[in-house]
Design a protein around this motif. Structure first.
Motif, PDB file in Angstrom:
ATOM      1  N   VAL A 199       0.846  -1.197   0.000  1.00 20.91           N
ATOM      2  CA  VAL A 199       0.000   0.000   0.000  1.00 20.91           C
ATOM      3  C   VAL A 199       0.881   1.245   0.000  1.00 20.91           C
ATOM      4  O   VAL A 199       0.629   2.220  -0.739  1.00 20.91           O
ATOM      5  CB  VAL A 199      -0.951   0.005   1.210  1.00 20.91           C
ATOM      6  N   LYS A 200       1.929   1.224   0.787  1.00 25.34           N
ATOM      7  CA  LYS A 200       2.875   2.348   0.820  1.00 25.34           C
ATOM      8  C   LYS A 200       3.540   2.526  -0.542  1.00 25.34           C
ATOM      9  O   LYS A 200       3.714   3.658  -1.022  1.00 25.34           O
ATOM     10  CB  LYS A 200       3.930   2.101   1.905  1.00 25.34           C
ATOM     11  N   THR A 201       3.901   1.418  -1.170  1.00 20.08           N
ATOM     12  CA  THR A 201       4.526   1.469  -2.500  1.00 20.08           C
ATOM     13  C   THR A 201       3.587   2.070  -3.532  1.00 20.08           C
ATOM     14  O   THR A 201       3.993   2.900  -4.353  1.00 20.08           O
ATOM     15  CB  THR A 201       4.938   0.047  -2.950  1.00 20.08           C
ATOM     16  N   ILE A 202       2.331   1.651  -3.490  1.00 17.36           N
ATOM     17  CA  ILE A 202       1.325   2.176  -4.430  1.00 17.36           C
ATOM     18  C   ILE A 202       1.152   3.679  -4.245  1.00 17.36           C
ATOM     19  O   ILE A 202       1.110   4.441  -5.215  1.00 17.36           O
ATOM     20  CB  ILE A 202      -0.019   1.444  -4.251  1.00 17.36           C
ATOM     21  N   ARG A 203       1.053   4.118  -3.009  1.00 16.29           N
ATOM     22  CA  ARG A 203       0.878   5.549  -2.721  1.00 16.29           C
ATOM     23  C   ARG A 203       2.062   6.363  -3.218  1.00 16.29           C
ATOM     24  O   ARG A 203       1.903   7.409  -3.848  1.00 16.29           O
ATOM     25  CB  ARG A 203       0.694   5.758  -1.219  1.00 16.29           C
ATOM     26  N   GLU A 204       3.279   5.889  -2.914  1.00 17.93           N
ATOM     27  CA  GLU A 204       4.475   6.644  -3.281  1.00 17.93           C
ATOM     28  C   GLU A 204       4.711   6.654  -4.787  1.00 17.93           C
ATOM     29  O   GLU A 204       5.233   7.629  -5.337  1.00 17.93           O
ATOM     30  CB  GLU A 204       5.700   6.053  -2.570  1.00 17.93           C
ATOM     31  N   THR A 205       4.330   5.587  -5.477  1.00 19.96           N
ATOM     32  CA  THR A 205       4.609   5.466  -6.907  1.00 19.96           C
ATOM     33  C   THR A 205       3.561   6.158  -7.764  1.00 19.96           C
ATOM     34  O   THR A 205       3.886   6.790  -8.774  1.00 19.96           O
ATOM     35  CB  THR A 205       4.695   3.975  -7.318  1.00 19.96           C
ATOM     36  N   THR A 206       2.285   6.058  -7.375  1.00 20.32           N
ATOM     37  CA  THR A 206       1.202   6.536  -8.240  1.00 20.32           C
ATOM     38  C   THR A 206       0.383   7.679  -7.643  1.00 20.32           C
ATOM     39  O   THR A 206      -0.338   8.355  -8.365  1.00 20.32           O
ATOM     40  CB  THR A 206       0.229   5.390  -8.562  1.00 20.32           C
ATOM     41  N   GLY A 207       0.476   7.869  -6.329  1.00 16.51           N
ATOM     42  CA  GLY A 207      -0.372   8.874  -5.693  1.00 16.51           C
ATOM     43  C   GLY A 207      -1.780   8.375  -5.406  1.00 16.51           C
ATOM     44  O   GLY A 207      -2.622   9.121  -4.903  1.00 16.51           O
ATOM     45  N   ILE A 231      -5.168   2.756 -11.371  1.00 23.34           N
ATOM     46  CA  ILE A 231      -4.119   3.749 -11.617  1.00 23.34           C
ATOM     47  C   ILE A 231      -4.164   4.200 -13.072  1.00 23.34           C
ATOM     48  O   ILE A 231      -4.814   3.575 -13.915  1.00 23.34           O
ATOM     49  CB  ILE A 231      -2.724   3.158 -11.309  1.00 23.34           C
ATOM     50  N   SER A 232      -3.477   5.297 -13.375  1.00 25.18           N
ATOM     51  CA  SER A 232      -3.282   5.698 -14.766  1.00 25.18           C
ATOM     52  C   SER A 232      -2.336   4.709 -15.426  1.00 25.18           C
ATOM     53  O   SER A 232      -1.322   4.313 -14.837  1.00 25.18           O
ATOM     54  CB  SER A 232      -2.702   7.112 -14.842  1.00 25.18           C
ATOM     55  N   SER A 233      -2.647   4.313 -16.647  1.00 26.10           N
ATOM     56  CA  SER A 233      -1.872   3.262 -17.312  1.00 26.10           C
ATOM     57  C   SER A 233      -0.427   3.648 -17.574  1.00 26.10           C
ATOM     58  O   SER A 233       0.434   2.777 -17.734  1.00 26.10           O
ATOM     59  CB  SER A 233      -2.546   2.873 -18.634  1.00 26.10           C
ATOM     60  N   ASP A 234      -0.133   4.959 -17.601  1.00 24.39           N
ATOM     61  CA  ASP A 234       1.246   5.364 -17.855  1.00 24.39           C
ATOM     62  C   ASP A 234       2.165   5.082 -16.672  1.00 24.39           C
ATOM     63  O   ASP A 234       3.391   5.128 -16.814  1.00 24.39           O
ATOM     64  CB  ASP A 234       1.319   6.840 -18.259  1.00 24.39           C
ATOM     65  N   THR A 235       1.603   4.797 -15.491  1.00 25.37           N
ATOM     66  CA  THR A 235       2.424   4.450 -14.324  1.00 25.37           C
ATOM     67  C   THR A 235       2.442   2.943 -14.057  1.00 25.37           C
ATOM     68  O   THR A 235       3.040   2.500 -13.079  1.00 25.37           O
ATOM     69  CB  THR A 235       1.897   5.175 -13.065  1.00 25.37           C
ATOM     70  N   GLU A 236       1.801   2.196 -14.928  1.00 27.64           N
ATOM     71  CA  GLU A 236       1.623   0.761 -14.704  1.00 27.64           C
ATOM     72  C   GLU A 236       2.955   0.012 -14.606  1.00 27.64           C
ATOM     73  O   GLU A 236       3.196  -0.736 -13.641  1.00 27.64           O
ATOM     74  CB  GLU A 236       0.776   0.193 -15.848  1.00 27.64           C
ATOM     75  N   GLU A 237       3.844   0.188 -15.573  1.00 20.72           N
ATOM     76  CA  GLU A 237       5.103  -0.559 -15.592  1.00 20.72           C
ATOM     77  C   GLU A 237       5.990  -0.188 -14.409  1.00 20.72           C
ATOM     78  O   GLU A 237       6.624  -1.052 -13.801  1.00 20.72           O
ATOM     79  CB  GLU A 237       5.838  -0.311 -16.913  1.00 20.72           C
ATOM     80  N   LYS A 238       6.021   1.100 -14.081  1.00 19.58           N
ATOM     81  CA  LYS A 238       6.827   1.539 -12.946  1.00 19.58           C
ATOM     82  C   LYS A 238       6.321   0.922 -11.650  1.00 19.58           C
ATOM     83  O   LYS A 238       7.118   0.459 -10.810  1.00 19.58           O
ATOM     84  CB  LYS A 238       6.798   3.063 -12.854  1.00 19.58           C
ATOM     85  N   LEU A 239       4.990   0.882 -11.490  1.00 25.12           N
ATOM     86  CA  LEU A 239       4.423   0.312 -10.267  1.00 25.12           C
ATOM     87  C   LEU A 239       4.724  -1.180 -10.167  1.00 25.12           C
ATOM     88  O   LEU A 239       5.065  -1.675  -9.082  1.00 25.12           O
ATOM     89  CB  LEU A 239       2.910   0.543 -10.221  1.00 25.12           C
ATOM     90  N   ILE A 240       4.609  -1.907 -11.271  1.00 24.74           N
ATOM     91  CA  ILE A 240       4.887  -3.348 -11.241  1.00 24.74           C
ATOM     92  C   ILE A 240       6.321  -3.610 -10.800  1.00 24.74           C
ATOM     93  O   ILE A 240       6.596  -4.524  -9.998  1.00 24.74           O
ATOM     94  CB  ILE A 240       4.626  -3.976 -12.625  1.00 24.74           C
TER      95      ILE A 240
END
Length: 270
Positions: A199-207, A231-240
């Motif tokens: 959850v912390k990772t998701i918040r920090e990576t995508t807002g 999430i917005s699809s443009d942040t998908e790869e970074k979040l993974i």
């Protein structure tokens, strides 16, 4: 780079095949052709292109963002200069090849500007303004508007050039939809043993935040945690990548979100 590529595509493929790109670029070339054919006056590309973009730039400066608009103005000015100054290259005389590859280069050039936090001007300003307000991509709607302009072009200069131009615009639109995904949404279902860390990772990576579901693994019978987030699809790869760093054993299912109703907060351009 986007402005340079846009100008090179116009001088190499668009003029070679007698095409009309979409947006204000196409309107500029249409006006150039009208003044040349009916009045015998050759007006530089930059004159019309800069003039047409004044009002959309002013609207975006007020409603979208100052930095975004100033970068866009820089891209517009550069595109005008490059188009008037750069030579075209003679790669092929085949009209269909010029149409397809010209569209690909045009879409790539516009995408580069968008990924840099700017636009190439014209209808891109309109697209970004509407998308910022609605949270939805309207590139396909802009394509329909461009087709209307091409109908006028066909009536004045012949349907063959107009129909090839529609293919050009279709190729450009598909490249845009593939490369620029800010207004597309992805749904992630993540099964993990480290829900708090993720959850912390998701918040920090995508807002964005996530919802935690408790369930039971049918094979093991053990309690399992599933995080649900959009999430917005443009942040998908970074979040993974970040998810796998946090929990290498996480099971991630990515779904393309067709429509979303609710409080989805978009990160501002500025």
């Amino acid at each position: 780079m986007g402005s340079f590529l846009l100008a090179t595509g116009i001088n190499t493929f668009v003029h070679k095949a007698g095409l009309l790109p979409g947006g204000f670029t196409g309107i500029t070339i249409l006006l150039q052709d009208i003044f040349s054919k009916f009045f015998g006056i050759n007006i530089p590309f930059a004159v019309f292109y800069w003039g047409l973009n004044i009002v959309p730039a002013a609207i975006c400066f007020k409603y979208v963002g100052k930095r975004f608009t100033l970068l866009s103005i820089w891209a517009i000015v550069a595109s005008g200069f490059f188009t008037d100054l750069l030579p075209g290259f003679n790669f092929t005389n085949d009209v269909l090849l010029c149409t397809v590859f010209g569209g690909i280069i045009n879409g790539t050039a516009i995408s580069l500007c968008l990924l840099a936090g700017a636009t190439s001007g014209g209808t891109d300003f309109i697209s970004i303004y509407v998308s910022e307000k609605t949270g939805r991509s309207i590139w396909n709607h802009i394509f329909i508007g461009n087709v209307i302009v091409l109908v006028i072009f066909g009536l004045l200069f012949g349907w063959t050039r107009a129909l090839y131009s529609i293919i050009f615009q279709f190729a450009s639109t598909q490249i845009l939809n593939s490369l620029y995904k800010r207004y597309q949404k992805s749904t992630l279902l993540i099964i993990t043993d480290k829900p708090e860390e993720l959850v912390k990772t998701i918040r920090e990576t995508t807002g964005h935040d996530a919802t935690l579901f408790k369930g039971e693994g049918c094979y093991t019978g053990l309690e399992r945690n599933m995080l649900y987030t959009v999430i917005s699809s443009d942040t998908e790869e970074k979040l993974i990548r970040e998810v796998k760093k946090t929990d290498p054993m996480a099971f991630v299912n990515i779904l393309q979100t067709k429509m979303l109703k609710g409080n989805f907060i978009m990160k501002k351009q500025d």
